[in-house]
Write a protein that holds these residues in place. Structure first.
Motif, PDB file in Angstrom:
ATOM      1  N   LEU A  23      30.189 -63.137 -63.670  1.00 12.77           N
ATOM      2  CA  LEU A  23      31.208 -62.734 -64.635  1.00 12.77           C
ATOM      3  C   LEU A  23      32.565 -63.382 -64.365  1.00 12.77           C
ATOM      4  N   ALA A  24      32.732 -63.943 -63.181  1.00 14.78           N
ATOM      5  CA  ALA A  24      34.013 -64.531 -62.814  1.00 14.78           C
ATOM      6  C   ALA A  24      34.326 -65.724 -63.698  1.00 14.78           C
ATOM      7  N   ALA A  25      35.581 -65.822 -64.115  1.00 18.36           N
ATOM      8  CA  ALA A  25      36.013 -66.947 -64.932  1.00 18.36           C
ATOM      9  C   ALA A  25      36.114 -68.194 -64.055  1.00 18.36           C
ATOM     10  N   GLU A  26      35.967 -69.331 -64.691  1.00 18.87           N
ATOM     11  CA  GLU A  26      36.123 -70.597 -63.976  1.00 18.87           C
ATOM     12  C   GLU A  26      37.580 -70.759 -63.537  1.00 18.87           C
ATOM     13  N   MET A  27      37.775 -71.419 -62.418  1.00 22.79           N
ATOM     14  CA  MET A  27      39.125 -71.694 -61.927  1.00 22.79           C
ATOM     15  C   MET A  27      39.474 -73.132 -62.278  1.00 22.79           C
ATOM     16  N   GLY A  28      40.609 -73.331 -62.943  1.00 22.54           N
ATOM     17  CA  GLY A  28      41.044 -74.668 -63.305  1.00 22.54           C
ATOM     18  C   GLY A  28      41.778 -75.356 -62.162  1.00 22.54           C
ATOM     19  N   GLU A  29      42.029 -76.643 -62.324  1.00 22.10           N
ATOM     20  CA  GLU A  29      42.761 -77.398 -61.302  1.00 22.10           C
ATOM     21  C   GLU A  29      44.177 -76.875 -61.116  1.00 22.10           C
ATOM     22  N   ASP A  30      44.709 -76.194 -62.140  1.00 26.01           N
ATOM     23  CA  ASP A  30      46.055 -75.643 -62.055  1.00 26.01           C
ATOM     24  C   ASP A  30      46.083 -74.288 -61.352  1.00 26.01           C
ATOM     25  N   GLY A  31      44.905 -73.814 -60.897  1.00 28.57           N
ATOM     26  CA  GLY A  31      44.838 -72.529 -60.209  1.00 28.57           C
ATOM     27  C   GLY A  31      44.754 -71.337 -61.135  1.00 28.57           C
ATOM     28  N   LEU A  32      44.580 -71.578 -62.442  1.00 31.56           N
ATOM     29  CA  LEU A  32      44.473 -70.487 -63.410  1.00 31.56           C
ATOM     30  C   LEU A  32      43.011 -70.261 -63.770  1.00 31.56           C
ATOM     31  N   HIS A  33      42.666 -69.009 -63.985  1.00 35.06           N
ATOM     32  CA  HIS A  33      41.320 -68.674 -64.440  1.00 35.06           C
ATOM     33  C   HIS A  33      41.179 -69.116 -65.890  1.00 35.06           C
ATOM     34  N   LYS A  34      40.006 -69.640 -66.248  1.00 32.47           N
ATOM     35  CA  LYS A  34      39.782 -70.192 -67.590  1.00 32.47           C
ATOM     36  C   LYS A  34      38.642 -69.469 -68.290  1.00 32.47           C
ATOM     37  N   GLN A  35      38.808 -69.276 -69.579  1.00 32.10           N
ATOM     38  CA  GLN A  35      37.720 -68.816 -70.434  1.00 32.10           C
ATOM     39  C   GLN A  35      37.304 -70.012 -71.277  1.00 32.10           C
ATOM     40  N   ASP A  36      36.015 -70.201 -71.469  1.00 34.26           N
ATOM     41  CA  ASP A  36      35.575 -71.373 -72.227  1.00 34.26           C
ATOM     42  C   ASP A  36      35.956 -71.306 -73.701  1.00 34.26           C
ATOM     43  N   TRP A  37      36.411 -70.146 -74.157  1.00 31.37           N
ATOM     44  CA  TRP A  37      36.816 -70.006 -75.553  1.00 31.37           C
ATOM     45  C   TRP A  37      38.341 -70.091 -75.744  1.00 31.37           C
ATOM     46  N   PHE A  38      39.089 -70.280 -74.671  1.00 32.83           N
ATOM     47  CA  PHE A  38      40.524 -70.561 -74.829  1.00 32.83           C
ATOM     48  C   PHE A  38      40.664 -71.911 -75.539  1.00 32.83           C
ATOM     49  N   THR A  39      41.716 -72.045 -76.329  1.00 31.48           N
ATOM     50  CA  THR A  39      41.938 -73.276 -77.080  1.00 31.48           C
ATOM     51  C   THR A  39      42.937 -74.159 -76.351  1.00 31.48           C
ATOM     52  N   ILE A  40      42.619 -75.428 -76.227  1.00 27.54           N
ATOM     53  CA  ILE A  40      43.533 -76.394 -75.618  1.00 27.54           C
ATOM     54  C   ILE A  40      44.250 -77.116 -76.757  1.00 27.54           C
ATOM     55  N   THR A  41      45.570 -77.092 -76.741  1.00 28.00           N
ATOM     56  CA  THR A  41      46.361 -77.705 -77.810  1.00 28.00           C
ATOM     57  C   THR A  41      47.446 -78.595 -77.194  1.00 28.00           C
ATOM     58  N   PHE A  42      48.257 -79.181 -78.070  1.00 30.90           N
ATOM     59  CA  PHE A  42      49.409 -79.961 -77.608  1.00 30.90           C
ATOM     60  C   PHE A  42      50.622 -79.063 -77.361  1.00 30.90           C
ATOM     61  N   ARG A  43      50.450 -77.762 -77.507  1.00 32.79           N
ATOM     62  CA  ARG A  43      51.496 -76.759 -77.272  1.00 32.79           C
ATOM     63  C   ARG A  43      52.705 -76.934 -78.194  1.00 32.79           C
ATOM     64  N   ASP A  44      52.432 -77.367 -79.418  1.00 37.65           N
ATOM     65  CA  ASP A  44      53.451 -77.379 -80.470  1.00 37.65           C
ATOM     66  C   ASP A  44      53.264 -76.053 -81.198  1.00 37.65           C
ATOM     67  N   MET A  45      54.192 -75.125 -80.978  1.00 36.10           N
ATOM     68  CA  MET A  45      54.004 -73.755 -81.441  1.00 36.10           C
ATOM     69  C   MET A  45      53.794 -73.650 -82.952  1.00 36.10           C
ATOM     70  N   ALA A  46      54.566 -74.409 -83.733  1.00 34.06           N
ATOM     71  CA  ALA A  46      54.414 -74.359 -85.192  1.00 34.06           C
ATOM     72  C   ALA A  46      53.031 -74.866 -85.591  1.00 34.06           C
ATOM     73  N   GLU A  47      52.617 -75.948 -84.988  1.00 35.84           N
ATOM     74  CA  GLU A  47      51.298 -76.516 -85.277  1.00 35.84           C
ATOM     75  C   GLU A  47      50.190 -75.544 -84.882  1.00 35.84           C
ATOM     76  N   ASP A  48      50.364 -74.869 -83.744  1.00 34.68           N
ATOM     77  CA  ASP A  48      49.342 -73.921 -83.284  1.00 34.68           C
ATOM     78  C   ASP A  48      49.238 -72.719 -84.219  1.00 34.68           C
ATOM     79  N   ILE A  49      50.360 -72.240 -84.728  1.00 39.12           N
ATOM     80  CA  ILE A  49      50.321 -71.131 -85.695  1.00 39.12           C
ATOM     81  C   ILE A  49      49.565 -71.572 -86.941  1.00 39.12           C
ATOM     82  N   GLU A  50      49.868 -72.770 -87.425  1.00 42.61           N
ATOM     83  CA  GLU A  50      49.205 -73.275 -88.629  1.00 42.61           C
ATOM     84  C   GLU A  50      47.706 -73.462 -88.405  1.00 42.61           C
TER      85      GLU A  50
END
Length: 198
Positions: A23-50
């Motif tokens: 059940l443990a989430a994967e650990m990313g290279e950044d030291g954060l736990h990851k869910q495979d259903w998290f979305t990876i974006t360019f972190r442009d907030m307006a674009e992400d809302i759209e």
């Protein structure tokens, strides 16, 4: 026959003992736990809302940090629960931010920041913190000003899930405060026998 029974018991015991690791989430290279259903974006907030809106979902941004025991508990105890994860996956696009990260972020007001400077600008100091954004891009506001709700810190399953439900149902636009909504849902769950009286 006894050997077969011992083998079955041992296999079952090993399955139970190894279940938390599964059940443990994967650990990313950044030291954060990851869910495979998290979305990876360019972190442009307006674009992400759209993008979220185009997919018929709401945008939720989650701030975490390396070594955060509450983040780990959230991933291993809350997000591993299918009732929670299935609801979130069906209704939200979740983007993970590193509270002390250097990835570029574009705020709704057009400012270009790093994840860590965005967290400071928006006033988020706890991990995990989940920020819920509106369905359309507001003009001239920062993420903190535009957020329809914020969940700072770690909570149990029902508080966590009910916050997502309240946002999805647009409770923030009505007269029922989240705490009243949450208490009503908990009472309903008790009456259905899904919760004890503790």
């Amino acid at each position: 026959m006894i050997k077969l029974l011992r083998s079955l018991v041992l296999a079952g015991l090993l399955g139970v003992l190894s279940a938390p690791a599964a059940l443990a989430a994967e650990m990313g290279e950044d030291g954060l736990h990851k869910q495979d259903w998290f979305t990876i974006t360019f972190r442009d907030m307006a674009e992400d809302i759209e993008t979220a809106t185009d997919e018929g979902k709401r945008l939720a941004v989650i701030f975490e940090q390396r070594g955060c025991i509450y983040c780990r508990a959230m991933h291993e105890k809350i997000l591993s629960d299918p009732e929670v994860s299935d609801y979130i996956k069906a209704n939200f696009m979740v983007v993970q931010y590193n509270m002390f990260g250097d990835e570029e972020v574009i705020d709704l007001d057009g400012d270009t920041l790093t994840e860590k400077s965005a967290a400071r600008k928006w006033g988020y100091v706890f991990t995990p913190t989940i920020v819920f954004l509106p369905e359309s891009v507001p003009e001239g506001k920062t993420v903190a000003e535009a957020a329809v709700a914020t969940m700072p810190g770690a909570f149990g399953k029902w508080t966590f899930l009910n916050m997502f439900r309240w946002v999805q149902e647009k409770g923030y636009a009505g007269d029922e405060h989240f705490q009243k909504y949450h208490a009503r849902i908990i009472n309903d769950l008790r009456e259905e026998g899904r919760l004890g009286n503790d």
